[in-house]
Design a protein around this motif. Structure first.
Motif, mmCIF file in Angstrom:
data_model
loop_
_atom_site.group_PDB
_atom_site.id
_atom_site.type_symbol
_atom_site.label_atom_id
_atom_site.label_comp_id
_atom_site.label_asym_id
_atom_site.label_seq_id
_atom_site.Cartn_x
_atom_site.Cartn_y
_atom_site.Cartn_z
ATOM 1 N N ALA A 49 -48.554 38.162 4.310
ATOM 2 C CA ALA A 49 -48.736 36.882 5.012
ATOM 3 C C ALA A 49 -48.024 36.855 6.350
ATOM 4 O O ALA A 49 -48.095 35.844 7.075
ATOM 5 N N GLY A 50 -47.326 37.940 6.689
ATOM 6 C CA GLY A 50 -46.692 38.039 7.997
ATOM 7 C C GLY A 50 -45.284 37.496 8.072
ATOM 8 O O GLY A 50 -44.741 37.316 9.165
ATOM 9 N N HIS A 51 -44.653 37.243 6.922
ATOM 10 C CA HIS A 51 -43.300 36.685 6.935
ATOM 11 C C HIS A 51 -42.227 37.743 7.195
ATOM 12 O O HIS A 51 -41.086 37.393 7.529
ATOM 13 N N ALA A 52 -42.559 39.009 7.023
ATOM 14 C CA ALA A 52 -41.572 40.076 7.212
ATOM 15 C C ALA A 52 -42.290 41.362 7.590
ATOM 16 O O ALA A 52 -43.491 41.525 7.340
ATOM 17 N N ASP A 53 -41.539 42.261 8.182
ATOM 18 C CA ASP A 53 -42.060 43.554 8.592
ATOM 19 C C ASP A 53 -42.233 44.452 7.364
ATOM 20 O O ASP A 53 -41.315 44.571 6.544
ATOM 21 N N THR B 32 -36.906 46.539 15.215
ATOM 22 C CA THR B 32 -36.927 46.750 13.764
ATOM 23 C C THR B 32 -35.973 45.805 13.055
ATOM 24 O O THR B 32 -36.273 45.292 11.966
ATOM 25 N N TYR B 33 -34.823 45.547 13.667
ATOM 26 C CA TYR B 33 -33.801 44.739 13.010
ATOM 27 C C TYR B 33 -33.760 43.295 13.495
ATOM 28 O O TYR B 33 -32.938 42.512 13.021
ATOM 29 N N ALA B 34 -34.650 42.941 14.407
ATOM 30 C CA ALA B 34 -34.683 41.567 14.910
ATOM 31 C C ALA B 34 -34.881 40.529 13.803
ATOM 32 O O ALA B 34 -34.224 39.482 13.804
ATOM 33 N N PRO B 35 -35.774 40.758 12.813
ATOM 34 C CA PRO B 35 -35.968 39.752 11.758
ATOM 35 C C PRO B 35 -34.720 39.501 10.921
ATOM 36 O O PRO B 35 -34.605 38.460 10.275
#
Length: 330
Positions: free
Chosen positions: A306-310, A171-174
């Motif tokens: 667009a898939g840049h963030a969760d 969850t916090y990897a990004p």
């Protein structure tokens, strides 16, 4: 009764003597150039414990400081009895400029901010993987406070023997936040390595094993620990005041703080909350001016799509902002 008429002169008037004396008041304060330098280790009911030349000194705040507070981590100037002998008391006459300040409010609608620690380098956010269950909203709030204070966050996951760390870490990897998981019955060598050379503040809600971890890191200073209530899942407050402890075999410091059940952000400008979500911040470039990030034209929806963030991170951001806005409008 003596009456004063038109012919009364100044010799007939009786003056009441002043109790304050005739010495003129001055705003000039002593500079205390010979004051000793100290580090505030803890503050308890007006008594300030400082480290001065490897001696523990008990002091109180000097009157000339006025309402200026003294908190753990402050670098201060002291005068008076600096022997550290029993029943002696020094005075804190100056608080040096702070490099960082960690603040919180009791709740989001509480206008009174509380300075927790000064001059810390990183905020170690301690959360248990089980018993009690992780509270991502609390973690997010601590991240916001860390970024606002100019501190690096460190996510410390305890009780990894009870539940896997992978789901929360994912969850916090990004965010790019450094994380470490520790086993309840193992030496916290991995944590110790991440603390070396830094002043680290440990923050977490009650029952996550924060003080147990601090005791393992600094065995010479054992603080009281509690247990988690099996019915409510809440821990009991065992640490009542913040305390700075030197990390053995290192030039780092660990600051243990009382467990918290809430971390209010009333003191933080909502426009700065986005800084705790760097994977979303880049997507705000297409937002309209003064965007609340929770409206029809917000560019973050397309950014996430667009898939840049969760999507869960956007939900977390919006929950924080909604909480702040609701109380500000009351």
């Amino acid at each position: 009764m003596r009456r004063y008429g038109k012919n009364t002169d100044e010799d007939d008037i009786r003056h009441r003597p002043s109790r304050r004396g005739s010495r003129p008041r001055t705003r000039i304060r002593p500079k205390h150039e010979d004051a000793a330098e100290g580090l505030v280790l803890t503050v308890d009911r007006g008594r300030i414990t400082c480290l001065v030349d490897n001696r523990s000194i008990t002091a109180m705040k000097a009157r000339e400081l006025g309402r200026k507070g003294v908190v753990v981590g402050d670098l201060v100037a002291l005068v008076g009895d600096l022997t550290g002998a029993k029943d002696t008391l020094a005075r804190v006459v100056r608080v040096e400029d702070r490099t960082s300040v960690l603040r919180r409010t009791a709740d989001d609608d509480d206008p009174f901010e509380r300075v927790i620690v000064a001059n810390a380098d990183q905020l170690a956010i301690v959360t248990a993987l089980a018993d009690p269950e992780p509270r991502p909203r609390m973690i997010d709030r601590c991240l916001v406070a860390a970024y606002d204070a100019g501190m690096e966050p460190l996510l410390v996951l305890t009780k990894s023997d009870l539940a896997p760390a992978a789901p929360l870490l994912e969850t916090y990897a990004p965010l790019g936040v450094r994380t470490v998981a520790v086993h309840h019955h193992e030496e916290p060598d991995a944590v110790r390595e991440l603390l070396s050379g830094l002043v680290s503040v440990f923050v977490g809600h009650s029952g996550v094993g924060k003080t147990t971890l601090v005791n393992a890191l600094v065995p010479a200073n054992q603080r009281a620990t509690g247990v988690v209530n099996a019915v409510t899942g809440r821990g009991r407050h065992t640490t009542t005041s913040a305390l700075a402890l030197p990390l053995p075999d290192s030039d780092g410091w660990v600051i243990d703080t009382p467990g918290v059940r809430s971390f209010g952000l009333h003191h933080i400008d909502p426009s700065r909350v986005i800084h705790a979500f760097p994977e979303l911040q880049a997507g705000t470039e297409g937002c309209p001016r003064a965007c609340s990030h929770d409206e029809r034209d917000c560019a973050l929806d397309a950014w996430v799509a667009a898939g840049h963030a969760d999507p869960a991170r956007l939900d977390s951001l919006r929950r924080l902002l909604a909480t702040r806005e609701r109380h500000e409008g009351d």
